[in-house]
Motif scaffolding. Structure first.
Motif, PDB file in Angstrom:
ATOM      1  N   UNK A   1      -3.251   7.202 -10.345  1.00 41.21           N
ATOM      2  CA  UNK A   1      -3.159   8.156  -9.450  1.00 41.21           C
ATOM      3  C   UNK A   1      -3.195   8.070  -7.920  1.00 41.21           C
ATOM      4  N   UNK A   2      -2.011   8.346  -7.420  1.00 37.37           N
ATOM      5  CA  UNK A   2      -1.741   8.042  -6.110  1.00 37.37           C
ATOM      6  C   UNK A   2      -0.498   9.220  -5.732  1.00 37.37           C
ATOM      7  N   UNK A   3      -0.295   8.930  -4.289  1.00 35.18           N
ATOM      8  CA  UNK A   3       0.794   9.878  -3.920  1.00 35.18           C
ATOM      9  C   UNK A   3       2.254   9.048  -4.369  1.00 35.18           C
ATOM     10  N   UNK A   4       2.351   7.866  -4.734  1.00 38.75           N
ATOM     11  CA  UNK A   4       3.573   7.493  -5.323  1.00 38.75           C
ATOM     12  C   UNK A   4       3.867   8.036  -6.545  1.00 38.75           C
TER      13      UNK A   4
ATOM     14  N   UNK B   1       1.474  15.823   7.346  1.00 34.91           N
ATOM     15  CA  UNK B   1       2.346  14.698   7.064  1.00 34.91           C
ATOM     16  C   UNK B   1       1.591  14.080   5.946  1.00 34.91           C
ATOM     17  N   UNK B   2       2.151  13.585   4.814  1.00 36.43           N
ATOM     18  CA  UNK B   2       1.596  12.709   3.698  1.00 36.43           C
ATOM     19  C   UNK B   2       2.308  11.524   3.467  1.00 36.43           C
ATOM     20  N   UNK B   3       1.562  10.286   3.470  1.00 32.59           N
ATOM     21  CA  UNK B   3       2.420   9.155   3.184  1.00 32.59           C
ATOM     22  C   UNK B   3       2.468   8.780   1.687  1.00 32.59           C
ATOM     23  N   UNK B   4       3.661   8.267   1.184  1.00 32.90           N
ATOM     24  CA  UNK B   4       3.698   7.840  -0.194  1.00 32.90           C
ATOM     25  C   UNK B   4       2.853   6.517  -0.194  1.00 32.90           C
ATOM     26  N   UNK B   5       1.560   6.741  -0.630  1.00 31.66           N
ATOM     27  CA  UNK B   5       0.573   5.756  -0.881  1.00 31.66           C
ATOM     28  C   UNK B   5       0.236   5.321  -2.088  1.00 31.66           C
ATOM     29  N   UNK B   6      -0.098   4.046  -2.527  1.00 29.68           N
ATOM     30  CA  UNK B   6      -0.781   3.545  -3.685  1.00 29.68           C
ATOM     31  C   UNK B   6      -2.183   3.921  -3.773  1.00 29.68           C
TER      32      UNK B   6
ATOM     33  N   UNK C   1      11.841  -1.772  -5.579  1.00 27.22           N
ATOM     34  CA  UNK C   1      10.705  -2.826  -5.654  1.00 27.22           C
ATOM     35  C   UNK C   1       9.505  -2.215  -5.671  1.00 27.22           C
ATOM     36  N   UNK C   2       9.269  -0.863  -5.920  1.00 26.62           N
ATOM     37  CA  UNK C   2       8.393  -0.230  -6.216  1.00 26.62           C
ATOM     38  C   UNK C   2       7.774  -0.050  -7.333  1.00 26.62           C
ATOM     39  N   UNK C   3       6.448   0.435  -7.658  1.00 23.50           N
ATOM     40  CA  UNK C   3       5.670   0.161  -9.031  1.00 23.50           C
ATOM     41  C   UNK C   3       4.995  -1.052  -9.387  1.00 23.50           C
ATOM     42  N   UNK C   4       4.514  -1.102 -10.308  1.00 21.57           N
ATOM     43  CA  UNK C   4       4.489  -0.193 -11.539  1.00 21.57           C
ATOM     44  C   UNK C   4       3.738   0.871 -11.577  1.00 21.57           C
ATOM     45  N   UNK C   5       4.107   2.057 -12.047  1.00 26.34           N
ATOM     46  CA  UNK C   5       3.230   3.249 -12.311  1.00 26.34           C
ATOM     47  C   UNK C   5       3.099   3.429 -13.747  1.00 26.34           C
ATOM     48  N   UNK C   6       2.098   3.813 -14.366  1.00 29.41           N
ATOM     49  CA  UNK C   6       1.972   4.057 -15.622  1.00 29.41           C
ATOM     50  C   UNK C   6       0.556   4.772 -15.744  1.00 29.41           C
ATOM     51  N   UNK C   7       0.451   4.814 -17.287  1.00 27.51           N
ATOM     52  CA  UNK C   7      -1.095   5.594 -17.612  1.00 27.51           C
ATOM     53  C   UNK C   7      -2.136   4.587 -17.418  1.00 27.51           C
ATOM     54  N   UNK C   8      -1.901   3.256 -17.198  1.00 28.52           N
ATOM     55  CA  UNK C   8      -2.753   2.367 -16.747  1.00 28.52           C
ATOM     56  C   UNK C   8      -2.677   1.631 -15.742  1.00 28.52           C
TER      57      UNK C   8
ATOM     58  N   UNK D   1       0.904  -1.275   0.045  1.00 24.14           N
ATOM     59  CA  UNK D   1       0.076  -0.053   0.069  1.00 24.14           C
ATOM     60  C   UNK D   1       0.683   1.375   0.041  1.00 24.14           C
ATOM     61  N   UNK D   2       2.175   1.133  -0.001  1.00 20.51           N
ATOM     62  CA  UNK D   2       2.751   2.175   0.303  1.00 20.51           C
ATOM     63  C   UNK D   2       4.443   2.238   0.041  1.00 20.51           C
ATOM     64  N   UNK D   3       5.251   3.152   0.025  1.00 18.82           N
ATOM     65  CA  UNK D   3       6.685   2.957  -0.214  1.00 18.82           C
ATOM     66  C   UNK D   3       7.082   2.685   1.125  1.00 18.82           C
ATOM     67  N   UNK D   4       8.085   1.676   1.204  1.00 21.65           N
ATOM     68  CA  UNK D   4       8.666   1.185   2.558  1.00 21.65           C
ATOM     69  C   UNK D   4      10.179   0.975   2.134  1.00 21.65           C
TER      70      UNK D   4
END
Length: 151
Positions: A43-46, A139-144, A32-39, A18-21
């Motif tokens: 849309x999230x804090x990561x 404070x904001x967490x880097x969340x998916x 070991x993060x991602x994937x992030x893409x247009x699909x 659920x987030x960056x650790x």
């Protein structure tokens, strides 16, 4: 929210958490993060974190950090990947995030990103390894699962 201006353990994080650790050295926290893409996870804090990296390196205007992975973020990602000798597919996965975390460093208890145009700062990890940013009294967490980083 993000502001401009020994042996290490492997980080243990993923979208499923659920987030960056991370643990130990910050230079292996994002591999070991991602994937992030247009699909995927678009849309999230990561995404906001990745966009801040792109802005710090001069690939995306700071005003475009909106936690949404759209066509501008994809184009900027492709340029960043190409310039860092990665497969330029516009998808931010472990290789891309892993290359970016090579530019992380500690200043006291704060984690910073050494951007080519400006540094990112006000990033931290909790004692359990969860990444977050401080700024503007919050404070904001880097969340998916949320986009709190972008307000």
């Amino acid at each position: 929210m993000l502001a401009a201006g020994g042996l290490a353990s492997t980080a243990h994080a993923s979208v499923s958490q659920g987030g960056v650790y991370g643990v130990d050295a910050v230079t292996d926290d994002w591999g070991d993060e991602g994937p992030l893409s247009t699909t995927s996870n678009s849309h999230n804090s990561v995404v906001g974190l990745w966009q801040a990296v792109l802005a710090a390196d001069g690939y995306l205007p700071s005003a475009d950090v909106d936690c949404s992975f759209g066509s501008q973020t994809k184009a900027a990602t492709i340029k960043w990947q190409d310039d860092h000798h990665l497969g330029a597919d516009g998808i931010v996965g472990p290789l891309t995030f892993g290359k970016a975390d090579n530019y992380l460093y500690w200043v006291g208890s704060e984690i910073r990103y050494d951007g080519s145009k400006f540094d990112l700062y006000s990033m931290h990890r909790t004692s359990s390894g969860r990444w977050y940013a401080n700024g503007g009294g919050s404070t904001a967490y880097f969340s998916y699962t949320s986009s709190d980083l972008c307000g």
